[in-house]
Design a protein around this motif. Structure first.
Motif, PDB file in Angstrom:
ATOM      1  N   PHE A  70       0.725  15.026  -7.438  1.00 26.96           N
ATOM      2  CA  PHE A  70       1.459  16.204  -7.002  1.00 26.96           C
ATOM      3  C   PHE A  70       2.199  16.837  -8.173  1.00 26.96           C
ATOM      4  CE2 PHE A  70       4.856  18.369  -4.476  1.00 26.96           C
ATOM      5  CZ  PHE A  70       4.005  19.253  -3.839  1.00 26.96           C
ATOM      6  N   GLY A  71       2.679  16.024  -9.103  1.00 28.72           N
ATOM      7  CA  GLY A  71       3.329  16.556 -10.295  1.00 28.72           C
ATOM      8  C   GLY A  71       2.383  17.417 -11.109  1.00 28.72           C
ATOM      9  N   VAL A  72       1.152  16.950 -11.263  1.00 24.91           N
ATOM     10  CA  VAL A  72       0.151  17.728 -11.996  1.00 24.91           C
ATOM     11  C   VAL A  72      -0.156  19.016 -11.243  1.00 24.91           C
ATOM     12  CG1 VAL A  72      -2.259  17.752 -12.735  1.00 24.91           C
ATOM     13  CG2 VAL A  72      -0.854  15.730 -13.142  1.00 24.91           C
ATOM     14  N   GLU A  73      -0.256  18.931  -9.933  1.00 30.98           N
ATOM     15  CA  GLU A  73      -0.555  20.123  -9.144  1.00 30.98           C
ATOM     16  C   GLU A  73       0.557  21.164  -9.272  1.00 30.98           C
ATOM     17  OE1 GLU A  73      -1.220  21.529  -4.536  1.00 30.98           O
ATOM     18  OE2 GLU A  73      -1.352  19.415  -5.007  1.00 30.98           O
ATOM     19  N   LEU A  74       1.805  20.729  -9.174  1.00 31.58           N
ATOM     20  CA  LEU A  74       2.912  21.679  -9.310  1.00 31.58           C
ATOM     21  C   LEU A  74       2.930  22.322 -10.692  1.00 31.58           C
ATOM     22  CD1 LEU A  74       5.867  19.887  -7.501  1.00 31.58           C
ATOM     23  CD2 LEU A  74       4.575  21.869  -6.734  1.00 31.58           C
ATOM     24  N   THR A  75       2.677  21.524 -11.711  1.00 29.36           N
ATOM     25  CA  THR A  75       2.641  22.054 -13.076  1.00 29.36           C
ATOM     26  C   THR A  75       1.541  23.095 -13.213  1.00 29.36           C
ATOM     27  OG1 THR A  75       3.491  19.976 -13.939  1.00 29.36           O
ATOM     28  CG2 THR A  75       2.393  21.438 -15.502  1.00 29.36           C
ATOM     29  N   MET A  76       0.362  22.782 -12.696  1.00 28.68           N
ATOM     30  CA  MET A  76      -0.753  23.732 -12.776  1.00 28.68           C
ATOM     31  C   MET A  76      -0.443  25.007 -12.003  1.00 28.68           C
ATOM     32  SD  MET A  76      -3.279  23.038 -14.681  1.00 28.68           S
ATOM     33  CE  MET A  76      -4.429  24.214 -14.012  1.00 28.68           C
ATOM     34  N   ASN A  77       0.071  24.857 -10.786  1.00 27.30           N
ATOM     35  CA  ASN A  77       0.357  26.043  -9.979  1.00 27.30           C
ATOM     36  C   ASN A  77       1.404  26.937 -10.629  1.00 27.30           C
ATOM     37  OD1 ASN A  77      -1.476  25.260  -8.042  1.00 27.30           O
ATOM     38  ND2 ASN A  77       0.039  24.324  -6.728  1.00 27.30           N
ATOM     39  N   ASN A  78       2.371  26.336 -11.305  1.00 31.26           N
ATOM     40  CA  ASN A  78       3.434  27.135 -11.925  1.00 31.26           C
ATOM     41  C   ASN A  78       3.039  27.691 -13.289  1.00 31.26           C
ATOM     42  OD1 ASN A  78       5.318  26.883  -9.852  1.00 31.26           O
ATOM     43  ND2 ASN A  78       5.932  24.871 -10.568  1.00 31.26           N
TER      44      ASN A  78
ATOM     45  N   ASN B  48       0.824  -1.211   0.000  1.00 30.91           N
ATOM     46  CA  ASN B  48       0.000   0.000   0.000  1.00 30.91           C
ATOM     47  C   ASN B  48       0.859   1.262   0.000  1.00 30.91           C
ATOM     48  OD1 ASN B  48      -2.432  -1.349  -0.019  1.00 30.91           O
ATOM     49  ND2 ASN B  48      -2.570  -1.421   2.211  1.00 30.91           N
ATOM     50  N   THR B  49       1.997   1.211   0.664  1.00 33.17           N
ATOM     51  CA  THR B  49       2.891   2.365   0.697  1.00 33.17           C
ATOM     52  C   THR B  49       3.340   2.727  -0.708  1.00 33.17           C
ATOM     53  OG1 THR B  49       3.690   1.729   2.888  1.00 33.17           O
ATOM     54  CG2 THR B  49       5.054   3.256   1.629  1.00 33.17           C
ATOM     55  N   TRP B  50       3.728   1.735  -1.494  1.00 34.37           N
ATOM     56  CA  TRP B  50       4.206   1.983  -2.850  1.00 34.37           C
ATOM     57  C   TRP B  50       3.077   2.440  -3.766  1.00 34.37           C
ATOM     58  CZ3 TRP B  50       9.003   2.853  -3.712  1.00 34.37           C
ATOM     59  CH2 TRP B  50       9.947   2.348  -2.824  1.00 34.37           C
TER      60      TRP B  50
ATOM     61  N   GLN C 236       0.800   7.024  -6.697  1.00 38.74           N
ATOM     62  CA  GLN C 236      -0.403   7.820  -6.925  1.00 38.74           C
ATOM     63  C   GLN C 236      -0.174   9.277  -6.527  1.00 38.74           C
ATOM     64  OE1 GLN C 236      -3.709   6.617  -4.501  1.00 38.74           O
ATOM     65  NE2 GLN C 236      -5.202   7.452  -5.921  1.00 38.74           N
ATOM     66  N   TYR C 237       0.426   9.501  -5.385  1.00 36.37           N
ATOM     67  CA  TYR C 237       0.657  10.860  -4.917  1.00 36.37           C
ATOM     68  C   TYR C 237       1.686  11.573  -5.797  1.00 36.37           C
ATOM     69  CZ  TYR C 237       1.202  14.812  -1.810  1.00 36.37           C
ATOM     70  OH  TYR C 237       1.232  16.083  -1.302  1.00 36.37           O
ATOM     71  N   ALA C 238       2.718  10.863  -6.231  1.00 38.45           N
ATOM     72  CA  ALA C 238       3.730  11.479  -7.093  1.00 38.45           C
ATOM     73  C   ALA C 238       3.097  11.994  -8.385  1.00 38.45           C
ATOM     74  CB  ALA C 238       4.844  10.486  -7.396  1.00 38.45           C
ATOM     75  N   CYS C 239       2.209  11.206  -8.962  1.00 38.77           N
ATOM     76  CA  CYS C 239       1.536  11.641 -10.196  1.00 38.77           C
ATOM     77  C   CYS C 239       0.638  12.843  -9.938  1.00 38.77           C
ATOM     78  CB  CYS C 239       0.718  10.490 -10.779  1.00 38.77           C
ATOM     79  SG  CYS C 239       1.713   9.125 -11.363  1.00 38.77           S
TER      80      CYS C 239
END
Length: 148
Positions: A93-101, A81-83, A88-91
């Motif tokens: 969060f990547g989209v969130e950072l891209t959108m925010n920037n 479950n950790t992996w 899931q979170y890496a994907c």
């Protein structure tokens, strides 16, 4: 989110400087860091480690097992479950950072907005995440309680 909210305020404060936007962005980076540090210090001195109490007291009273950091890390790293959650979170969060920037630049270029207007509109995405994360956790807990 914090930068989008504070930038217009600091740009107004530094309006008499040669380049107010440059001064504003520097302060927008410093203020949240100072606030976060202050909150961290307050939490360290004024809060407990868990709802059951401080770990040192729980270990001393025998209410909590004394587990090494390496053992705890190994247990988490070997859990499937950790992996799954990590990927899931890496994907997400990547989209969130891209959108925010990228959102503020996109709105500024495509709609001929000022930097402040574009940043304010782009910050809506960040504010939405505050609610989406909370609701996602709530529904995840409910689904886990039903499905196990």
């Amino acid at each position: 989110v914090m930068g989008s909210a504070l930038f217009p305020l600091f740009k107004e404060i530094f309006k008499n400087e040669p380049n107010p936007a440059e001064f504003a962005w520097r302060w927008v980076s410093i203020v949240p860091a100072v606030v976060a540090f202050g909150i961290g210090v307050c939490m360290y001195f004024f809060s407990e480690d868990s709802p059951k109490g401080n770990y040192s007291e729980l270990k001393k009273n025998g209410a909590m097992a004394d587990v090494s950091a390496a053992s705890s890390f190994r247990s988490g790293a070997l859990n499937l479950n950790t992996w799954f959650l990590f990927i899931q979170y890496a994907c997400c969060f990547g989209v969130e950072l891209t959108m925010n920037n990228a959102a503020a630049l996109y709105f500024k270029d495509q709609f001929s907005l000022t930097t402040e207007e574009a940043a304010a509109i782009a910050s809506i995405f960040g504010w939405m995440n505050l609610f989406a994360r909370g609701l996602g956790g709530f529904f995840s807990d409910k689904a886990n309680a039903k499905a196990g």
